[in-house]
Design an enzyme around this catalytic site. Sequence first.
Site, PDB file in Angstrom:
ATOM      1  N   GLY A  20     -12.734  -0.237   1.473  1.00 38.29           N
ATOM      2  CA  GLY A  20     -14.004   0.000   0.816  1.00 38.29           C
ATOM      3  C   GLY A  20     -14.454  -1.187  -0.019  1.00 38.29           C
ATOM      4  O   GLY A  20     -15.620  -1.573  -0.009  1.00 38.29           O
ATOM      5  N   ARG A  24     -11.088  -6.444  -1.911  1.00 35.40           N
ATOM      6  CA  ARG A  24      -9.820  -6.101  -1.265  1.00 35.40           C
ATOM      7  C   ARG A  24      -9.797  -6.641   0.161  1.00 35.40           C
ATOM      8  O   ARG A  24      -8.741  -7.045   0.666  1.00 35.40           O
ATOM      9  CB  ARG A  24      -9.598  -4.589  -1.272  1.00 35.40           C
ATOM     10  CG  ARG A  24      -8.200  -4.187  -0.815  1.00 35.40           C
ATOM     11  CD  ARG A  24      -7.952  -2.701  -1.000  1.00 35.40           C
ATOM     12  NE  ARG A  24      -7.955  -2.346  -2.410  1.00 35.40           N
ATOM     13  CZ  ARG A  24      -8.076  -1.107  -2.857  1.00 35.40           C
ATOM     14  NH1 ARG A  24      -8.248  -0.111  -2.002  1.00 35.40           N
ATOM     15  NH2 ARG A  24      -8.044  -0.854  -4.141  1.00 35.40           N
ATOM     16  N   ARG A  43     -25.330  -8.890   1.330  1.00 26.04           N
ATOM     17  CA  ARG A  43     -25.269  -7.897   0.256  1.00 26.04           C
ATOM     18  C   ARG A  43     -23.927  -7.908  -0.491  1.00 26.04           C
ATOM     19  O   ARG A  43     -23.542  -6.928  -1.122  1.00 26.04           O
ATOM     20  CB  ARG A  43     -25.554  -6.493   0.792  1.00 26.04           C
ATOM     21  CG  ARG A  43     -26.981  -6.300   1.304  1.00 26.04           C
ATOM     22  CD  ARG A  43     -27.179  -4.952   1.943  1.00 26.04           C
ATOM     23  NE  ARG A  43     -28.559  -4.744   2.360  1.00 26.04           N
ATOM     24  CZ  ARG A  43     -29.451  -3.976   1.719  1.00 26.04           C
ATOM     25  NH1 ARG A  43     -29.087  -3.331   0.630  1.00 26.04           N
ATOM     26  NH2 ARG A  43     -30.681  -3.848   2.160  1.00 26.04           N
ATOM     27  N   ARG A  87      -9.556   2.381   8.746  1.00 26.90           N
ATOM     28  CA  ARG A  87      -9.816   2.383   7.307  1.00 26.90           C
ATOM     29  C   ARG A  87      -8.517   2.175   6.559  1.00 26.90           C
ATOM     30  O   ARG A  87      -7.499   2.825   6.847  1.00 26.90           O
ATOM     31  CB  ARG A  87     -10.464   3.702   6.890  1.00 26.90           C
ATOM     32  CG  ARG A  87     -10.435   3.914   5.374  1.00 26.90           C
ATOM     33  CD  ARG A  87     -11.443   4.890   4.863  1.00 26.90           C
ATOM     34  NE  ARG A  87     -11.064   5.424   3.558  1.00 26.90           N
ATOM     35  CZ  ARG A  87     -11.019   4.732   2.417  1.00 26.90           C
ATOM     36  NH1 ARG A  87     -11.297   3.442   2.408  1.00 26.90           N
ATOM     37  NH2 ARG A  87     -10.661   5.313   1.287  1.00 26.90           N
ATOM     38  N   SER A  90      -7.424   3.676  -0.714  1.00 27.84           N
ATOM     39  CA  SER A  90      -6.648   4.525  -1.606  1.00 27.84           C
ATOM     40  C   SER A  90      -7.091   5.973  -1.459  1.00 27.84           C
ATOM     41  O   SER A  90      -8.154   6.276  -0.913  1.00 27.84           O
ATOM     42  CB  SER A  90      -6.819   4.061  -3.058  1.00 27.84           C
ATOM     43  OG  SER A  90      -8.193   4.068  -3.410  1.00 27.84           O
ATOM     44  N   ASP A 204      -3.559   7.921  -6.925  1.00 28.02           N
ATOM     45  CA  ASP A 204      -3.741   8.902  -7.997  1.00 28.02           C
ATOM     46  C   ASP A 204      -3.288  10.271  -7.498  1.00 28.02           C
ATOM     47  O   ASP A 204      -3.204  10.503  -6.288  1.00 28.02           O
ATOM     48  CB  ASP A 204      -5.214   8.981  -8.405  1.00 28.02           C
ATOM     49  CG  ASP A 204      -5.763   7.638  -8.832  1.00 28.02           C
ATOM     50  OD1 ASP A 204      -5.625   7.308 -10.014  1.00 28.02           O
ATOM     51  OD2 ASP A 204      -6.317   6.918  -7.977  1.00 28.02           O
ATOM     52  N   ARG A 217      -0.238  -2.057  -7.470  1.00 22.98           N
ATOM     53  CA  ARG A 217      -1.153  -1.725  -6.378  1.00 22.98           C
ATOM     54  C   ARG A 217      -1.069  -2.721  -5.235  1.00 22.98           C
ATOM     55  O   ARG A 217      -1.115  -2.345  -4.067  1.00 22.98           O
ATOM     56  CB  ARG A 217      -2.588  -1.620  -6.901  1.00 22.98           C
ATOM     57  CG  ARG A 217      -2.796  -0.373  -7.743  1.00 22.98           C
ATOM     58  CD  ARG A 217      -4.227  -0.221  -8.216  1.00 22.98           C
ATOM     59  NE  ARG A 217      -4.346   0.982  -9.054  1.00 22.98           N
ATOM     60  CZ  ARG A 217      -5.188   1.975  -8.820  1.00 22.98           C
ATOM     61  NH1 ARG A 217      -6.000   1.918  -7.800  1.00 22.98           N
ATOM     62  NH2 ARG A 217      -5.221   3.013  -9.627  1.00 22.98           N
TER      63      ARG A 217
END
Length: 234
Positions: A20, A24, A43, A87, A90, A204, A217
Amino acid sequence: MSIHIGAVPGKIAETVLMPGDPLRAKWAAATFLDELECVNETRGMLGFTGLWKGNPVTIQGSGMGMPSLSIYANELISDFGAKTLIRIGSCGAMQETVGIRDLVIAMTASSISTPSRGVFRELNFAPCADFGLVEKAVAAARHREVKTHVGGIYSADVFYDERPDLNEQMTRHGILAVEMEAAELYTVAARFGVRALAVLTVSDHLLTHEALPSEDRERSFGDMVEIALEAAFG
């Protein structure tokens, strides 16, 4: 003509990893790909193409949420000929047996609504991953000895959820984790007859309220990226 991806024709690989976060995407490309080239900056949604063990790979940011991912998935397939979309991102765990840093491989993705809802009208379409990719991702995770869960996830429309009753039902019905993109990715892939998968790292936990420390992470997400690549080319 692609509106949101400014890549030159031929610069997008048939295999695309889709985090996303565009930063990353930049980190994953710099960490895992050779002969790296930035192919999209439109963008600010960065995309990079390079080689992984000699195989062409594009890592393209998708933005947050299904509407954003739907734009990029559609254009990657229709305008650039992508055949495999994975994909990497997280998720929030929804089962006590799923822990922080664990890997979730999503066979199915439930949702209240997706951007494709208007296509199906009264039909509740059940989007699912490509089974061959699931098999290879599971094998890669076992080889790397990463604790992995395989099953259904929930793709939410909103990040700041105010439906604890719905979360309770998700947990009751065995949903492993929640994220915001996979259901539309699987639906678009089914529409165009290409392969799709979501490989997710638990950052999470909705039940325990644990969160993955920021310093951990990168290592945990690194396992996820390599497993995704091994699934694509294994």
